[in-house]
Each structure stands twice: as structure tokens, then as C-alpha cells.
Design a protein around this motif. Sequence first.
Motif, PDB file in Angstrom:
ATOM      1  N   HIS A 122       0.818  -1.212   0.000  1.00  0.00           N
ATOM      2  CA  HIS A 122       0.000   0.000   0.000  1.00  0.00           C
ATOM      3  C   HIS A 122       0.855   1.267   0.000  1.00  0.00           C
ATOM      4  O   HIS A 122       0.488   2.283  -0.611  1.00  0.00           O
ATOM      5  CB  HIS A 122      -0.950   0.003   1.193  1.00  0.00           C
ATOM      6  N   ALA A 123       2.008   1.225   0.673  1.00  0.00           N
ATOM      7  CA  ALA A 123       2.876   2.412   0.702  1.00  0.00           C
ATOM      8  C   ALA A 123       3.322   2.779  -0.709  1.00  0.00           C
ATOM      9  O   ALA A 123       3.389   3.965  -1.059  1.00  0.00           O
ATOM     10  CB  ALA A 123       4.086   2.161   1.594  1.00  0.00           C
ATOM     11  N   SER A 124       3.611   1.773  -1.537  1.00  0.00           N
ATOM     12  CA  SER A 124       3.994   2.040  -2.928  1.00  0.00           C
ATOM     13  C   SER A 124       2.857   2.701  -3.683  1.00  0.00           C
ATOM     14  O   SER A 124       3.062   3.663  -4.444  1.00  0.00           O
ATOM     15  CB  SER A 124       4.397   0.740  -3.629  1.00  0.00           C
ATOM     16  N   LYS A 125       1.641   2.199  -3.493  1.00  0.00           N
ATOM     17  CA  LYS A 125       0.484   2.767  -4.189  1.00  0.00           C
ATOM     18  C   LYS A 125       0.221   4.207  -3.753  1.00  0.00           C
ATOM     19  O   LYS A 125      -0.147   5.062  -4.571  1.00  0.00           O
ATOM     20  CB  LYS A 125      -0.747   1.898  -3.935  1.00  0.00           C
ATOM     21  N   ILE A 126       0.392   4.485  -2.457  1.00  0.00           N
ATOM     22  CA  ILE A 126       0.217   5.864  -1.973  1.00  0.00           C
ATOM     23  C   ILE A 126       1.208   6.790  -2.671  1.00  0.00           C
ATOM     24  O   ILE A 126       0.841   7.871  -3.153  1.00  0.00           O
ATOM     25  CB  ILE A 126       0.392   5.927  -0.440  1.00  0.00           C
ATOM     26  N   CYS A 127       2.475   6.362  -2.736  1.00  0.00           N
ATOM     27  CA  CYS A 127       3.510   7.193  -3.367  1.00  0.00           C
ATOM     28  C   CYS A 127       3.228   7.414  -4.847  1.00  0.00           C
ATOM     29  O   CYS A 127       3.456   8.508  -5.367  1.00  0.00           O
ATOM     30  CB  CYS A 127       4.877   6.540  -3.194  1.00  0.00           C
ATOM     31  N   GLN A 128       2.753   6.387  -5.519  1.00  0.00           N
ATOM     32  CA  GLN A 128       2.461   6.516  -6.944  1.00  0.00           C
ATOM     33  C   GLN A 128       1.319   7.493  -7.210  1.00  0.00           C
ATOM     34  O   GLN A 128       1.280   8.133  -8.255  1.00  0.00           O
ATOM     35  CB  GLN A 128       2.123   5.139  -7.525  1.00  0.00           C
ATOM     36  N   GLY A 129       0.408   7.646  -6.240  1.00  0.00           N
ATOM     37  CA  GLY A 129      -0.757   8.502  -6.434  1.00  0.00           C
ATOM     38  C   GLY A 129      -0.621   9.910  -5.888  1.00  0.00           C
ATOM     39  O   GLY A 129      -1.537  10.730  -6.048  1.00  0.00           O
ATOM     40  N   LEU A 130       0.502  10.222  -5.250  1.00  0.00           N
ATOM     41  CA  LEU A 130       0.691  11.559  -4.672  1.00  0.00           C
ATOM     42  C   LEU A 130       0.842  12.623  -5.760  1.00  0.00           C
ATOM     43  O   LEU A 130       1.467  12.384  -6.785  1.00  0.00           O
ATOM     44  CB  LEU A 130       1.925  11.587  -3.775  1.00  0.00           C
ATOM     45  N   ALA A 131       0.291  13.797  -5.497  1.00  0.00           N
ATOM     46  CA  ALA A 131       0.508  14.951  -6.378  1.00  0.00           C
ATOM     47  C   ALA A 131       1.712  15.713  -5.845  1.00  0.00           C
ATOM     48  O   ALA A 131       1.581  16.678  -5.085  1.00  0.00           O
ATOM     49  CB  ALA A 131      -0.737  15.831  -6.405  1.00  0.00           C
ATOM     50  N   LEU A 132       2.900  15.277  -6.234  1.00  0.00           N
ATOM     51  CA  LEU A 132       4.131  15.857  -5.695  1.00  0.00           C
ATOM     52  C   LEU A 132       4.484  17.162  -6.396  1.00  0.00           C
ATOM     53  O   LEU A 132       4.194  17.349  -7.571  1.00  0.00           O
ATOM     54  CB  LEU A 132       5.287  14.865  -5.831  1.00  0.00           C
ATOM     55  N   ARG A 133       5.155  18.026  -5.657  1.00  0.00           N
ATOM     56  CA  ARG A 133       5.623  19.296  -6.210  1.00  0.00           C
ATOM     57  C   ARG A 133       6.950  19.659  -5.559  1.00  0.00           C
ATOM     58  O   ARG A 133       7.327  19.102  -4.525  1.00  0.00           O
ATOM     59  CB  ARG A 133       4.578  20.392  -5.991  1.00  0.00           C
ATOM     60  N   ALA A 134       7.655  20.581  -6.167  1.00  0.00           N
ATOM     61  CA  ALA A 134       8.952  21.010  -5.640  1.00  0.00           C
ATOM     62  C   ALA A 134       8.789  21.526  -4.210  1.00  0.00           C
ATOM     63  O   ALA A 134       7.855  22.279  -3.915  1.00  0.00           O
ATOM     64  CB  ALA A 134       9.551  22.084  -6.532  1.00  0.00           C
TER      65      ALA A 134
END
Length: 337
Positions: A89-101
Motif C-alpha cells: 500500500h505504501a507504494s500505491k500511496i507514493c504513486q498517487g501523490l501529487a508531488l511538487r517542488a
Amino acid sequence: DKMPKCETVDVPREPGRGCLEDVGPPERVAIFEGTRQARAHATRRAVAIYNPASGRSRGQRAAEKLRVLLEKLAPEVSVELFATEGMGHASKICQGLALRAGDTVVSVGGDGTLSEVVTGLMSRPGWEDERAGVALAVVAAGTGNTMANDLGMTSVQLTVEGIVAGNVRDIDIMEANFMNGLPGACGGAGTGGETRATRYMCNVVGFGLAVDSNILAEELRWMGGFRYDVSTLREIYKSRPRHTTLTVDGETIEGDMTLILGLNNQTTGHNFNMAPLAQMDDGKMDILVLPNKSRLETLRLFQAVKSGGKHVYDESVRYLRAQHSLKIETPQPEAIN
């Protein structure tokens, strides 16, 4: 380009000492080689992914403490907490994050949670463009915290201080390609229903005794960190070597092997000093190869591991380095971890 030649690591030892019991443990080197300089990272948002079940619920308590300390020491930093609900699940959370600088992703848990976080980040379609502006931090909140310990991040306080200071270092990442699932399990390797999988690691990949003991240790979580000792002793008694063909940067080693470890950091399990000369930023994987030995000899080497890493002095243990690849082949499907 010509593939780099496999490197044999020479471990300095005191002259005239032939017995493992008489010689002192090897001196550990600095975890960073220093060729990649630290760079500044101003965190504007901390995204903490925590395993509520890790370390006897330490994960949830650590995540909440992380939020409190960041609000106190860096009120300008927003904090978001995400709890994992199961394996992967941790991998899936990271894949779905809207990351920004300006984001810092914080892995709160043990080495397993960190591995999933790293895999999730590395699997993002736009990660190559994102990674320069995103940092990764780790909070030691599991029973196996080797990466956090090697980095000196042994408490929530130290991790928060590191986030606030904003000094970031680039480290090496290993990519593993394998058939998904445990051998013989439904849909696992060797059953005909397997699928290929890719994982990314920043600390260790193991084969043989290292995996057998880890699988058993998962069933002994109630024992805390001591479970690694118990599971390793049990698997040494069972003594199940595998006929293996190991290829390290083009050099082939074949035979019955008890254990293979590929490491980016220095310790494994319950802070066992497996690769005292490993560095996280040298562009190389440190590899330990233990051939088939008797139960008594393997037990003696395990004691040498617990005595500060003296196993690397034993002539039967091969200590290698790879710059390009490590390939493990067996007649029958075997697990890696």
C-alpha cells in the motif's frame, strides 16, 4: 561499452591473527564516500507515510510525533499523514501523490515500509523530472531499522532536525527484476501463473538463508528485534543450501551457496554489521557470498557477524563489489527479499 570487472574487496585485518575469536571487528567506513556533495532542500510540505502496525504500533505514534515536532520547529511546513493498510500500500500511496517542488516524503516505519516507499517513488511516470525537487526522509519506527540507523536517523527528533536543516544527499538505488510471489504459492514463481515484477531498494537484497530467516521472522513479530536471531538460528539448523549460478559484472560463480547479500548500506536484520565497507553513494553494490558449509561452521560465522562483522575475515566468505549487475540463477524457483 565494456562491462566493469567484478571487484574483490580487501578487508584490512591485524597481522598474525588467524582465529576469528582473537581478531577485533573490522572498522566501518563513513557511510558516504563524499563524491556527491550535500545539496540544500527547503521543505514546504512533509508527506509522511506510516505503517500503523510496524514496531508494535510505534509507526502511528512516531507519525503523530513527527507532526507535532514539525509544527513546533517549522510551522511554515504543512504536514500530511497517510496510513498504510497492508503490504504494497505504501507504494500505491507514493504513486498517487501529487508531488511538487519542496515536498519531503517521509517513510515512517521499518525497512519494509521504506522499500515500498522507494519503489513507489521510482515507479512514478514523471519521477525523473520530479526528483530534483523532492526529498526522502526516514523515521525509525519498525523492528528492522537498518537504513535509518546507518544514516544516524535514530529518533523522530533527529529526522525532524534533518528536515528543517534541509541538507540532502543523493544515494544509490538498486533495481531488482524477478518473478512475483513465493515459490510454490498460488500464482507464485514456478506455478505457471507468475508475473514479472520490479522493485527498487536503497539498502539490501537477499537470497538463501537471509530470505528464509526473514520469512520466518515475519511470523515472529511478537518477539520484537530478537526475532531475527531466533529465525536465523532456526534456518541454520535446517541447513538448506541452493545450487546457484551467480554472475557479478560478467564474472560467474557457481556452486552450492548458503547466502547471498547485495548491500548499499552496511547493516541488516537486527543491526548485523554485514558489509562494513559499504557506502551509499559510491555507485557500487557490496556483495557477500557464503558457500555451503556445515551447520557448526555456519553458526560460527553467524556469531562472527554478531561480533561486529568479523565474518568478512573468513576465507570462505567472498566480499565483492558490482558496478553494473548482480544476477542469481537457480534450477528451481527460489525466493529473494
